[in-house]
Design an enzyme around this catalytic site. Structure first.
Site, mmCIF file in Angstrom:
data_model
loop_
_atom_site.group_PDB
_atom_site.id
_atom_site.type_symbol
_atom_site.label_atom_id
_atom_site.label_comp_id
_atom_site.label_asym_id
_atom_site.label_seq_id
_atom_site.Cartn_x
_atom_site.Cartn_y
_atom_site.Cartn_z
ATOM 1 N N CYS A 26 49.343 39.979 37.284
ATOM 2 C CA CYS A 26 47.965 39.844 37.750
ATOM 3 C C CYS A 26 48.005 39.295 39.165
ATOM 4 O O CYS A 26 48.331 38.132 39.374
ATOM 5 C CB CYS A 26 47.185 38.910 36.827
ATOM 6 N N GLU A 36 44.473 45.971 38.988
ATOM 7 C CA GLU A 36 45.859 46.391 38.854
ATOM 8 C C GLU A 36 46.016 47.729 39.547
ATOM 9 O O GLU A 36 45.053 48.489 39.697
ATOM 10 C CB GLU A 36 46.258 46.483 37.384
#
Length: 254
Positions: free
Chosen positions: A2, A111
C-alpha cells in the site's frame, strides 16, 4: 503493498466509526503519500465513562516506520508497509507488534497493475474502495523514534497480507483490514499478545473491495483533488493463473 491511500470521510464520521472521545477537524485527503502525516487510532490508558473498555484516541504519525533503536534515519530504509506474515519475528517490527498496534482510518487505497515489459502495455492505476462506501480500518504499527538531541517523532506503517483473488488481479499484496467487531482486540496490547491477533491478519473477503481504474493523475503527489478518483474505465486485468503463494517485500522510499 500500500503506497497511497485516501481519507475523505468527515471528522464526525471518523469519530463515530472508531468511538473516539474527541477529534480535531481535518480536510479531505485524496492522495496520502509516504512521509506525510497520517491519522491513526490508538488505545489510551484512560477508561470510557461507566465502562472497563479503554478510550480510543486519534494521533498523527509520520507514514514511514523507524524502529526506536535506529541511530541515523539516513542509514535505515523508511518502511511504509510491514508484512503481516513476518512482522512478529522481524527486529524492526517486533516491539510495535507487541506494544503499539494501531488502526489506520481510510476511505480506500490505490494500487498499480504493472504488466510485463514483453506485453507492451502501460501501467494502470486503480482506486480500490470498500463496496459499502464507509470507512475502512487498516491494521497498522506505530513506533516512537528519538533523535540524539532528544526530539521524538511518531512513525507508522501499514500491515499487508497476500491479496485475495480479486485484488490479486492487480497486485499480489493488500492492506490488512480490521473489522469493527475486532477493533478492541487489535488495539489491546496490554493483554493481547501478537499471537492472539494473528487470525485477524488475513485478506479481506472477495467482495469487500471494488477496484476502479483511474488516470495517472494519482501518480503525482502534488495532485490532491477528487479528480484523481474519477473512473477512466470499468475493467480489471485478467485473473492470474494460480502459481502458489504470492511474494512481496518491504517497500522502501530509498
Amino acid at each position: 503493498m500500500c503506497g497511497r491511500f485516501s481519507l475523505t470521510a468527515t471528522p464526525d464520521e471518523v469519530r463515530e466509526t472508531f468511538g473516539l472521545v474527541e477529534l480535531e477537524g481535518f480536510p479531505a485527503r485524496y492522495n496520502i503519500a509516504p512521509t506525510q502525516p497520517i491519522l491513526v487510532v490508538v488505545s489510551s490508558d484512560r477508561r470510557e465513562p461507566g465502562s472497563n473498555l479503554p478510550e480510543r484516541q486519534a494521533v498523527l504519525v509520520r507514514w514511514g516506520f523507524l524502529p526506536g533503536w535506529v541511530k541515523d534515519p539516513r542509514d535505515f530504509p523508511l518502511l511504509i508497509n510491514a508484512r503481516s506474515e513476518t512482522a512478529i519475528g522481524k527486529a524492526s517490527f517486533r516491539a510495535a507488534m507487541r506494544h503499539r498496534r494501531v488502526l489506520v482510518p481510510a476511505s480506500g487505497f490505490y494500487e498499480w497493475h504493472r504488466p510485463s515489459k514483453e506485453s507492451g502495455e502501460a501501467s494502470q492505476a486503480y482506486w480500490i474502495r470498500p463496496r459499502h462506501g464507509r470507512i475502512v480500518a487498516f491494521a497498522g504499527l506505530m513506533e516512537i523514534w528519538s533523535s540524539a538531541d532528544g526530539s521524538e517523532v511518531d512513525t507508522g506503517a501499514i500491515l499487508t497480507v497476500s491479496a485475495n483473488r480479486t485484488i490479486g488481479r492487480i497486485h499480489d499484496r493488500m492492506p490488512v483490514v480490521i473489522k469493527p467487531e475486532d477493533y478492541t482486540r487489535w488495539l489491546d496490547c496490554k493483554s493481547g499478545e501478537p499471537r492472539d491477533v494473528a487470525d485477524l491478519m488475513v485478506p479481506a473477503e472477495e467482495d469487500f473491495f471494488e477496484a476502479v481504474p483511474v488516470s495517472n493523475l494519482v501518480n503525482k503527489v502534488a495532485n490532491t483533488g477528487p479528480e484523481i478518483q474519477e473512473p477512466v474505465g470499468n475493467s480489471l486485468p485478467p485473473a492470474k493463473a494460480p502459481v502458489g503463494k504470492a511474494n512481496g517485500g518491504q517497500l522502501s522510499l530509498f
